[in-house]
Design an enzyme around this catalytic site. Structure first.
Site, short mmCIF file in Angstrom:
data_model
loop_
_atom_site.label_atom_id
_atom_site.label_comp_id
_atom_site.label_asym_id
_atom_site.label_seq_id
_atom_site.Cartn_x
_atom_site.Cartn_y
_atom_site.Cartn_z
N LYS A 209 48.55 23.25 44.57
CA LYS A 209 48.98 22.04 43.52
C LYS A 209 49.86 21.27 44.36
CE LYS A 209 49.85 21.35 38.71
NZ LYS A 209 50.52 21.80 37.68
N ARG B 265 44.78 23.29 17.29
CA ARG B 265 43.95 24.30 17.82
C ARG B 265 43.84 25.51 17.13
NH1 ARG B 265 43.40 23.69 24.17
NH2 ARG B 265 41.28 24.39 23.76
N GLU C 282 47.14 29.10 21.85
CA GLU C 282 47.70 28.63 20.51
C GLU C 282 47.54 29.32 19.40
OE1 GLU C 282 47.74 24.90 23.28
OE2 GLU C 282 46.15 26.52 22.49
#
Length: 644
Positions: free
Chosen positions: A285, A399, A371
């Site tokens: 990254k 979600r 979640e």
């Protein structure tokens, strides 16, 4: 700065077809050009930087090897898709990223044929790719579906649900596991790259297929041993055993920044009869930009910045960020209450849980992009006598709605929901807007639902949630900084279901506000007062339970009642109208108007412009009141006057 950019190969590549005649040296230069273009773009626009820098070579390789847009490349989440946008006909608009009327910060179907599936929430790519692959298979049409999913997104159950149902897609499905955290990857070097090329090659696959056929004629014990030997050999060296069990042919890990490794493997997989295939690609990254590589978060999300120094341009904060007020308030209360725990789903910094974690690491749980698990985990903690705070963005809590209903509300467990990013969120647009939580929570029995009007109210609501042990409770707050009111030394417990009069108490007009539109309601009351219309402004604080006594009193003593909230239809306005209708309060000519977010998904822009478009700023409140009174001068001012 942009005038000095030198991107000779990228200048020749408008769409992916333009790169397919390039040689390897030119492809490497193209990747460098794309990285340069992206750094300079995000320096001007802000946005997601580190994730895109990590997939530059992968982006080039995918569009070089596969026949896009016939072959569908589906980027999970989509915040890493800026390089993809640059090489798919959108370079001329790339500096409009996340600006009003400009390109989305995520993939978007209406934006380009190269964006086959819109995204912004994680872990959806494999399911969608299976859909594309199976549709082509049923229709007997050519075309591959390639899902690019990060190792973080693989922490969500949906990714595994999809992989468990992927076998029917066969070789039409390719999954690229972009591992940019080294979380599941062994060291990458020449040996692993060689093995990846070997096991994805046609001779190896044909030999393996022949061996499988021969082994079927062996006694059962030898057939089983042969199968296990093949899987163990590749799994031991390359870590693919789990994916094999889910029905994938695993290849990797390979260096995601080395085109000499990437392209042969992708070509082998493209042409293989074996499938579905999963290619494990290891990337870094922030790759290629030193400030991002050195930063702890790899410049995941940035403001505009100086390209040379990496210094981000941030406006001085006039008040603390809402999420920090929550995190710091909870951490302080938890010093004397060991039953308090905090849970987040991969967003500790975004929700303020990082502040709590710094003070109470043993009582902080980051469950990853999960979640559903977060909510039921919190329910289990609550059932055992703990005081769990589940801190999740409004858009992500959607979600886990089944878990909110089934595991929390029905059982009346005292889970505390700290709902960040309530209302409109600016540059992230519709996918991240906290539009629906008032509606989907206030409709549930047993729930208490609050909305903070400012940072001081948020501190009080955090304390209120701590003390509320009789059932689930939620409080919502927006993205960004507070309004600058002093924070209380000791947050107070609010009386459940009781609002407050902020201004006035008599007159023709009553504005019933929920959440941070209170500031606009007060501005509107100033304008109305100047027109000779005394106005009462109430901060209801609670949408469930409503302050019935306060609402009855205001309805009985005012000619026009206006509700305003930062949520969709079905929220505060609907609850007030229902209560007024049930009690016959509308039978004597009362004028009630409800102001809420429009029944649309609003595109990205600045928050002020979004709320202007939604009709929820002070001039719109004034206009709503004047129209209810049928004043001749009703009508919004235009131009600068409307924004004054």
């Amino acid at each position: 700065m942009d005038l000095e950019l030198s991107t000779p190969i990228l200048d020749r590549v408008k769409v992916p077809a333009d790169m397919r005649g390039l040689d390897m040296a030119e492809l490497r230069q193209l990747a460098d050009d794309v990285r340069t273009e992206m750094i300079h773009t995000v320096g001007q626009t802000g946005g997601h930087l580190g994730s895109g820098l990590g997939v530059v070579e992968l982006t080039v390789a995918l569009h070089y090897v596969f026949e896009t847009p016939r072959d569908k490349v589906i980027w999970d989440v989509g915040h890493q898709a800026y390089p993809h946008k640059i090489v798919t006909g959108r370079r001329d608009r790339i500096r409009t990223l996340r600006q009003g009327g400009g390109l989305s910060g995520f993939t978007k179907r209406t934006e380009s044929e190269y964006d086959p599936f819109g995204a912004a929430h994680s872990s959806t790519s494999i399911s969608a790719a299976i859909g594309f692959a199976m549709a082509n298979k049923i229709a007997k049409q050519p075309g591959k579906a390639i899902a690019v999913i990060g190792d973080g997104s693989m922490s969500a159950g949906m990714a595994y649900e999809a992989m468990n149902n992927a076998q029917e897609a066969g070789n039409r499905l390719v999954v690229i596991l972009n591992d940019n955290d080294m979380s599941i990857a062994p060291p990458v070097g020449g040996l692993s790259a060689y093995l990846a090329r070997l096991v994805s090659s046609r001779p190896f696959l044909e030999l393996r297929g022949l061996a499988k056929k021969l082994s079927r004629h062996l006694p059962a014990s030898l057939h089983s041993a042969a199968k296990k030997t093949d899987e163990f050999a590749r799994g031991m060296v390359m870590g693919g055993t789990l994916f094999e069990e889910l029905g994938f042919y695993y290849v990797g890990p390979i260096d995601g920044h080395n085109l000499d490794q990437l392209i042969p493997v992708l070509e082998n997989v493209r042409d293989a009869a074996e499938g579905p295939c999963l290619i494990h690609v290891v990337t870094q990254k922030g790759k290629g930009y030193a400030p991002a590589e050195a930063a702890a978060d790899k410049y995941h999300g940035v403001q505009k910045f100086n390209v040379v120094t990496g210094e981000q341009v941030k406006a001085p904060a006039t008040a603390p960020a809402y999420q920090n007020v929550f995190g710091e308030t909870l951490a302080k209360i938890a010093e004397t209450d060991e039953s308090i725990v905090a849970i987040t789903a991969a967003m500790p910094g975004g929700t303020g849980v990082d502040k709590f974690a710094k003070a109470h690491p043993e009582r902080t749980f980051d469950v990853g992009i999960a979640e559903q698990h977060a909510v039921t985990f919190a329910a289990g903690l609550a059932a055992q006598g703990m005081r769990p705070f589940c801190a999740i963005y409004s858009t992500f809590l959607q979600r886990a709605y089944d878990q909110v209903v089934h595991d929390v509300a029905i059982q009346n467990l005292p889970v505390r929901f700290a709902i960040d990013r309530a209302g409109l969120v600016g540059a992230d647009g519709a996918t991240h807007a906290g539009t629906f939580d008032i509606t989907y929570l206030a409709s549930l029995p047993n729930f208490v639902v609050m909305a903070a009007a400012d940072e001081a109210e948020l501190a009080h609501m955090t304390a209120t949630a701590v003390a509320h042990d009789s059932g689930p409770i939620a409080f919502r707050y927006p993205r960004g900084n507070g309004v600058g009111v002093p924070l209380p030394e000791v947050p107070q417990r609010l009386e459940i279901g009781k609002g407050r009069i902020v201004r006035g108490g008599s007159g023709k007009i009553a504005i019933l506000s929920l959440g941070t539109r209170l500031a606009e309601a007060l501005k509107a009351s100033d304008v109305l007062e100047a027109k000779g219309l005394p106005t009462t402004v109430a901060d209801l604080r609670f949408v469930k339970p409503l302050d019935d006594d306060l609402i009855r009193r205001l309805i009985a003593t005012h000619e026009v009642v206006v509700t305003i909230e930062e949520g969709s239809v079905g929220g505060l306005g609907a609850h007030v109208l229902t209560m007024a209708s049930d009690e016959g309060l509308t039978d004597n000519g009362l004028k009630i108007r409800t102001m809420r977010l429009p029944d649309t998904f609003q595109d990205h822009d600045t928050p002020d412009r979004q709320y202007d478009e939604a009709g929820l700023n002070a001039p719109h409140i004034v206009d709503t009141v004047l129209k209810a009174l049928r004043w001749n001068e009703a009508g919004l001012a235009s131009g600068a006057e409307a924004r004054a």
